[in-house]
Write a protein that holds these residues in place. Structure first.
Motif, mmCIF file in Angstrom:
data_model
loop_
_atom_site.group_PDB
_atom_site.id
_atom_site.type_symbol
_atom_site.label_atom_id
_atom_site.label_comp_id
_atom_site.label_asym_id
_atom_site.label_seq_id
_atom_site.Cartn_x
_atom_site.Cartn_y
_atom_site.Cartn_z
ATOM 1 N N GLU A 316 91.087 -45.259 -38.191
ATOM 2 C CA GLU A 316 92.107 -45.816 -37.300
ATOM 3 C C GLU A 316 92.264 -47.319 -37.518
ATOM 4 O OE1 GLU A 316 94.276 -44.108 -35.450
ATOM 5 O OE2 GLU A 316 93.318 -42.416 -36.455
ATOM 6 N N LYS A 319 94.284 -47.925 -40.710
ATOM 7 C CA LYS A 319 95.722 -47.755 -40.507
ATOM 8 C C LYS A 319 96.312 -48.924 -39.722
ATOM 9 C CE LYS A 319 95.489 -42.681 -40.404
ATOM 10 N NZ LYS A 319 95.644 -41.479 -39.538
ATOM 11 N N SER A 320 95.559 -49.418 -38.758
ATOM 12 C CA SER A 320 96.089 -50.432 -37.844
ATOM 13 C C SER A 320 96.368 -51.763 -38.514
ATOM 14 C CB SER A 320 95.117 -50.648 -36.675
ATOM 15 O OG SER A 320 94.988 -49.487 -35.905
#
Length: 514
Positions: A316, A319-320
């Motif tokens: 995550e 991706k961020s």
């Protein structure tokens, strides 16, 4: 014809006091070599003063200016080297106010107005400076040269942005001959197998938008490649000049796998001519571009190490901050195993305190690094460097805590910014924990490293650097250079941002020189 002196500041202070100091990158600066080459092609006289391997000494700068008597001085600087640039600008103007001083590199390109206000520079070459610097030397005036930001009395003039160079094969061969290879033999053997080491580039740019990355400031968003034949010719020249190894500066060398394979093939064809250079992809290749066949061709062409920019062990977080969703934790494991299968050493880069990080995700990163079968790894604090999306975001939110550029290195203990969810003390605690858990007390890593040392004949180097590594802290304070004119540096207040009206000029349209 202009007499031009190009200066690369000292790296000593930026790598002092922390574990990273054992891999201080002592090598010729590629950016100055490419600028020098284009200026020489146009008939200008160029010398390079490289301070990377020695402490900063103001008297040395002054004496060089007196002896060489340059018309133009160009100084390259990343953010940690910016205060040296400021000091040099005052020293040079002390010698002669007629010397035209130009700044370039990541920091001046990202903050051109502020850099001019903080220094006695006359102009800045923002972005790629190969042609803009040469045009300045040709014309003797910065007016209407795209890519320049310059001082006109009390006014700062921004010329039109310069478009990226479309065909890199049009550039002359980098002027590596302006560097003495003997001066670069004292490089860490963890970083180089066959010193002296130099740097090369086969492509420029990157298509990804990681929020902490500053490469787009100088190389722009996008991807441009040299022909395989041109790449091989550069390798042959580096070898002929006496360099035993080169480090590839490319951000995403393996992304176009067909082209990268052709480059490796062209380099391999040099071996019957006696050209056998070692090389490494040390900037960090993308894990999703890993390919068994390509790694085998890289190994055959002399590549013995690839570094991967893992950054985080949490999908995550990846991706961020802008990895684009293609790079994943699972793919990272596959990439390392592919490279090892081809006989290539693997190195990994990890960052703690990324903008989306919290304590749980930093634990994920440390555990991920611990389990990866790497031969070498480096941890750093994610610093919001000027010009990056991370810096711009933190600046808008009032989170930047320091504008002392000496503090801006990725092993610092100084609180440079207020992280959205973490204290700086917490990030530093995790830095120490990362080195303890992933390296110092990781039996699999230690055994793997010792076995590699025995096989490669580098066992005693590993022991030597291992002792240094064990004794040094994970983070520390940079050692400020011995500045000579700090009390006379021009000042700019970043807090009040009291910027006057800036005149924007549209440069005359002209064809990019061939």
């Amino acid at each position: 014809m202009a007499d031009i002196l190009l200066i690369n500041p000292s790296y000593s202070a930026s790598y002092s006091g922390a574990k990273a100091s054992i891999v201080n990158p002592v090598m010729p600066t590629l950016g100055l070599a490419t600028i020098a080459a284009e200026n020489r092609r146009r008939g200008h006289n160029v010398e390079i003063l490289d301070l990377c391997f020695q402490p900063y000494r103001a008297d040395q700068i002054k004496q060089k200016i007196i002896d060489f008597k340059p018309d133009i001085v160009g100084i390259s600087a990343t953010t940690p080297l910016m205060n040296q640039l400021r000091d040099m600008s005052v020293i040079i103007k002390d010698v002669s106010k007629d010397i035209f001083i130009v700044g370039g590199g990541a920091h001046p390109s990202s903050l051109p107005y502020e850099t001019l206000q903080e220094s006695m520079l006359d102009a800045i070459c923002a972005g790629e400076a190969d042609y803009s610097f040469a045009e300045l030397a040709d014309h003797g005036s910065p007016a209407s040269i795209s890519g320049l930001v310059w001082r006109n009395n009390d006014e700062i003039i921004h010329e039109a942005a310069r478009l990226p160079i479309p065909d890199l094969d049009d550039l002359p061969m980098p002027a590596w001959d302006l560097y003495d290879p003997e001066q670069y033999k004292a490089i860490s053997r963890l970083l180089c197998r066959r010193p002296p080491l130099t740097m090369a580039e086969f492509s420029r740019g990157c298509v990804f938008k990681c929020d902490f990355c500053a490469s787009k400031i100088t190389m722009a968003l996008g991807y441009r490649k040299k022909s395989p034949e041109r790449c091989a010719e550069e390798v042959e020249i580096m070898h002929r000049l006496g360099f035993g190894e080169f480090m590839l500066a490319d951000d995403i060398f393996t992304s176009d796998q067909n082209w990268a394979g052709d480059v490796c093939e062209a380099i391999s064809k040099l071996k019957p001519k006696g050209v056998d250079m070692a090389w490494s992809c040390t900037n960090g290749i993308r894990v999703e571009s890993a390919n068994d066949e390509l790694f085998e061709r890289m190994y055959d062409a002399g590549c013995y190490r690839v570094s991967f920019g893992f950054e985080s062990g949490n999908d995550e977080v990846l991706k961020s901050f802008g990895k684009g969703g293609r790079a994943s934790v699972e793919q990272g494991v596959k990439a390392v195993n592919m490279a090892r299968k081809a006989g290539i050493d693997t190195s990994g880069f990890f960052l703690l305190g990324l903008s989306p990080d919290n304590e749980t995700t930093m634990h994920d990163t440390i555990n991920y690094a611990r389990k990866l079968p790497l031969d070498m790894m480096k941890f750093g604090i994610a610093i919001a460097f000027p010009g990056t999306p991370m810096f711009n975001d933190y600046s808008k939110r009032g989170l930047i805590r320091s504008y002392n550029w000496d503090d801006y290195f990725i092993y610092t203990e100084k609180p440079l910014f207020a992280h959205p969810t973490l204290t700086y003390d917490t990030i530093n605690v995790f830095m120490r924990k990362a080195y303890r858990k992933a390296l110092l007390f990781n039996p699999r890593f230690i055994v793997r490293r010792l076995w590699r040392g025995v096989k490669s004949g580098e066992f005693f180097w590993d022991v030597y650097y291992g002792i240094q590594f064990f004794l040094m802290p994970a983070t520390g304070e940079s050692e400020s250079a011995a500045y000579a004119a700090e009390d006379r540096w021009p000042q700019y207040d970043f807090e009040t941002k009291s910027i006057k009206v800036v005149k924007w000029q549209v440069a005359r349209k002209k064809k990019t020189p061939a």
